[in-house]
Design a protein around this motif. Sequence first.
Motif, PDB file in Angstrom:
ATOM      1  N   ARG A 135       0.853  -1.193   0.000  1.00 43.44           N
ATOM      2  CA  ARG A 135       0.000   0.000   0.000  1.00 43.44           C
ATOM      3  C   ARG A 135       0.886   1.239   0.000  1.00 43.44           C
ATOM      4  N   THR A 136       0.364   2.283  -0.599  1.00 42.29           N
ATOM      5  CA  THR A 136       1.146   3.506  -0.732  1.00 42.29           C
ATOM      6  C   THR A 136       0.236   4.719  -0.618  1.00 42.29           C
ATOM      7  N   THR A 137       0.792   5.807  -0.151  1.00 46.14           N
ATOM      8  CA  THR A 137       0.114   7.096  -0.196  1.00 46.14           C
ATOM      9  C   THR A 137       1.090   8.087  -0.811  1.00 46.14           C
ATOM     10  N   ILE A 138       0.611   8.888  -1.746  1.00 44.80           N
ATOM     11  CA  ILE A 138       1.508   9.716  -2.544  1.00 44.80           C
ATOM     12  C   ILE A 138       0.800  11.010  -2.933  1.00 44.80           C
ATOM     13  N   THR A 139       1.555  12.094  -3.064  1.00 45.73           N
ATOM     14  CA  THR A 139       0.961  13.417  -3.265  1.00 45.73           C
ATOM     15  C   THR A 139       1.171  13.983  -4.662  1.00 45.73           C
ATOM     16  N   ALA A 140       2.386  13.877  -5.186  1.00 42.55           N
ATOM     17  CA  ALA A 140       2.726  14.656  -6.378  1.00 42.55           C
ATOM     18  C   ALA A 140       2.803  13.873  -7.675  1.00 42.55           C
ATOM     19  N   ARG A 141       2.658  12.541  -7.632  1.00 39.31           N
ATOM     20  CA  ARG A 141       2.722  11.784  -8.873  1.00 39.31           C
ATOM     21  C   ARG A 141       1.967  10.464  -8.709  1.00 39.31           C
ATOM     22  N   ALA A 198      -3.567   2.043  -3.198  1.00 42.27           N
ATOM     23  CA  ALA A 198      -2.901   3.322  -3.423  1.00 42.27           C
ATOM     24  C   ALA A 198      -3.840   4.453  -3.051  1.00 42.27           C
ATOM     25  N   ILE A 199      -3.340   5.378  -2.250  1.00 42.25           N
ATOM     26  CA  ILE A 199      -4.075   6.595  -1.901  1.00 42.25           C
ATOM     27  C   ILE A 199      -3.339   7.758  -2.561  1.00 42.25           C
ATOM     28  N   ILE A 200      -3.987   8.399  -3.516  1.00 40.94           N
ATOM     29  CA  ILE A 200      -3.335   9.403  -4.357  1.00 40.94           C
ATOM     30  C   ILE A 200      -4.017  10.754  -4.168  1.00 40.94           C
ATOM     31  N   HIS A 201      -3.232  11.786  -3.966  1.00 47.35           N
ATOM     32  CA  HIS A 201      -3.808  13.118  -3.815  1.00 47.35           C
ATOM     33  C   HIS A 201      -4.308  13.644  -5.155  1.00 47.35           C
ATOM     34  N   GLU A 202      -5.334  14.454  -5.100  1.00 55.62           N
ATOM     35  CA  GLU A 202      -5.907  15.044  -6.310  1.00 55.62           C
ATOM     36  C   GLU A 202      -4.861  15.830  -7.103  1.00 55.62           C
ATOM     37  N   ALA A 203      -3.869  16.384  -6.408  1.00 55.67           N
ATOM     38  CA  ALA A 203      -2.819  17.140  -7.104  1.00 55.67           C
ATOM     39  C   ALA A 203      -2.115  16.262  -8.124  1.00 55.67           C
ATOM     40  N   ALA A 204      -1.840  15.020  -7.758  1.00 53.11           N
ATOM     41  CA  ALA A 204      -1.161  14.104  -8.681  1.00 53.11           C
ATOM     42  C   ALA A 204      -2.064  13.760  -9.857  1.00 53.11           C
ATOM     43  N   LEU A 205      -3.355  13.657  -9.598  1.00 51.03           N
ATOM     44  CA  LEU A 205      -4.289  13.323 -10.674  1.00 51.03           C
ATOM     45  C   LEU A 205      -4.399  14.456 -11.687  1.00 51.03           C
ATOM     46  N   ARG A 206      -4.276  15.677 -11.221  1.00 49.02           N
ATOM     47  CA  ARG A 206      -4.469  16.836 -12.109  1.00 49.02           C
ATOM     48  C   ARG A 206      -3.182  17.337 -12.748  1.00 49.02           C
ATOM     49  N   MET A 207      -2.042  16.851 -12.302  1.00 42.03           N
ATOM     50  CA  MET A 207      -0.770  17.297 -12.865  1.00 42.03           C
ATOM     51  C   MET A 207      -0.601  16.727 -14.274  1.00 42.03           C
ATOM     52  N   LYS A 208      -0.387  17.588 -15.249  1.00 45.50           N
ATOM     53  CA  LYS A 208      -0.300  17.155 -16.651  1.00 45.50           C
ATOM     54  C   LYS A 208       1.127  16.739 -17.006  1.00 45.50           C
ATOM     55  N   VAL A 209       1.559  15.654 -16.410  1.00 44.93           N
ATOM     56  CA  VAL A 209       2.902  15.125 -16.688  1.00 44.93           C
ATOM     57  C   VAL A 209       2.960  14.646 -18.137  1.00 44.93           C
ATOM     58  N   GLY A 210       3.890  15.227 -18.918  1.00 41.25           N
ATOM     59  CA  GLY A 210       4.023  14.845 -20.318  1.00 41.25           C
ATOM     60  C   GLY A 210       2.999  15.468 -21.245  1.00 41.25           C
ATOM     61  N   GLY A 211       2.147  16.356 -20.719  1.00 39.02           N
ATOM     62  CA  GLY A 211       1.120  16.984 -21.555  1.00 39.02           C
ATOM     63  C   GLY A 211      -0.230  16.301 -21.390  1.00 39.02           C
ATOM     64  N   SER A 212      -1.242  16.922 -21.979  1.00 35.14           N
ATOM     65  CA  SER A 212      -2.616  16.451 -21.794  1.00 35.14           C
ATOM     66  C   SER A 212      -2.829  15.030 -22.293  1.00 35.14           C
ATOM     67  N   ILE A 261      -6.799  -4.605  -6.542  1.00 36.58           N
ATOM     68  CA  ILE A 261      -6.301  -3.229  -6.495  1.00 36.58           C
ATOM     69  C   ILE A 261      -7.373  -2.303  -5.921  1.00 36.58           C
ATOM     70  N   THR A 262      -6.988  -1.540  -4.909  1.00 33.76           N
ATOM     71  CA  THR A 262      -7.873  -0.548  -4.304  1.00 33.76           C
ATOM     72  C   THR A 262      -7.268   0.828  -4.526  1.00 33.76           C
ATOM     73  N   LEU A 263      -8.028   1.692  -5.162  1.00 33.27           N
ATOM     74  CA  LEU A 263      -7.552   3.034  -5.476  1.00 33.27           C
ATOM     75  C   LEU A 263      -8.445   4.053  -4.778  1.00 33.27           C
ATOM     76  N   ARG A 264      -7.816   4.940  -4.005  1.00 32.39           N
ATOM     77  CA  ARG A 264      -8.560   5.964  -3.274  1.00 32.39           C
ATOM     78  C   ARG A 264      -7.857   7.303  -3.450  1.00 32.39           C
ATOM     79  N   ALA A 265      -8.641   8.370  -3.432  1.00 31.75           N
ATOM     80  CA  ALA A 265      -8.093   9.715  -3.649  1.00 31.75           C
ATOM     81  C   ALA A 265      -8.359  10.610  -2.451  1.00 31.75           C
ATOM     82  N   ILE A 266      -7.476  11.568  -2.269  1.00 28.25           N
ATOM     83  CA  ILE A 266      -7.659  12.638  -1.288  1.00 28.25           C
ATOM     84  C   ILE A 266      -7.866  13.933  -2.069  1.00 28.25           C
ATOM     85  N   THR A 267      -8.957  14.610  -1.818  1.00 28.76           N
ATOM     86  CA  THR A 267      -9.278  15.814  -2.582  1.00 28.76           C
ATOM     87  C   THR A 267      -8.634  17.059  -1.971  1.00 28.76           C
ATOM     88  N   PHE A 268      -8.580  18.120  -2.779  1.00 28.95           N
ATOM     89  CA  PHE A 268      -8.058  19.390  -2.292  1.00 28.95           C
ATOM     90  C   PHE A 268      -8.867  19.895  -1.097  1.00 28.95           C
TER      91      PHE A 268
END
Length: 283
Positions: free
Chosen positions: A113-119, A170-184, A203-210
């Motif tokens: 399991r992981t929690t991550i903010t920026a990617r 995986a718990i992923i912050h909304e910031a990572a979801l919205r970051m346009k890595v490599g372009g749209s 696989i369990t995927l959860r997000a943390i919102t702004f």
Amino acid sequence: MAVRTNPTGRQLRLGAELRKLRERAGLTSTAAAQLLGMKQAQVSNMETGRIGVSAERVRSLACQYECSDKALVEAIARMVGDRKRGWWEEYREILPSSLLDLAELEHHAQSLRTTITARIPGLLQTVDYAREIFRQGVTALSPPDVEHRLSFRIKRQAVLFRDDPTPYEAIIHEAALRMKVGGSAVARQQLQHLLSMSERDHITLRAITFDVGAYPGSGQSIYYAHGPVPELDTVHLDQSHGLTFLDADAQLHKYRTLFERVEAVALDPDKTRDLIGNVIHDL
């Protein structure tokens, strides 16, 4: 027996667990050597992973140290493993040894399991997304080095696709979801891949919102690998100076508690998929 010059992470952990068994018995390495009829240097080399031990030797040591936790002893004995080289060994002269230790840790983990903010977490990255992450690293990598790291990362993902896949959260912050890595286009493909992976049973995927604002551990990327017993869990931290592996009892307790607090503020899987869908729509 030949002394290893560069023990792997798993060999080091096995040695560390033998040291913990000795220390819980209240024995110094000198006293343990006398009890076992060995030289003190042999005890030290076992506990630093510099010489190998058999499963039978592990059980014998545990008996001499009067360890009554049979589940723990058998789990440590299984760490001896076989002598086959893992796929990661082909990268030993190419990538830092800590990356190989990470792949070995994932290969043997009961769950991850992981929690991550920026990617996006590495095991869920697409090829194009991962390539861009490596290109933008703090340390500039040559094109061949980028491709070596890319192929290594993709091979690590096999733990999620094998016949008995590893449970993964995986718990992923909304910031990572919205970051346009490599372009749209790359970002959209990455998010669509997340949606696809989130449909898999293991696989369990959860997000943390702004809207959550600050929360425990915000800003940290934490990776937790569950062992066959809680004492053999491992925390992996990816920091600017390199990879760090933690396994002290107090550290494991700290990060278990932290994950519980992070999970408490994260969206459930269905709402997470809705959020990802909305981000894709906004691209």
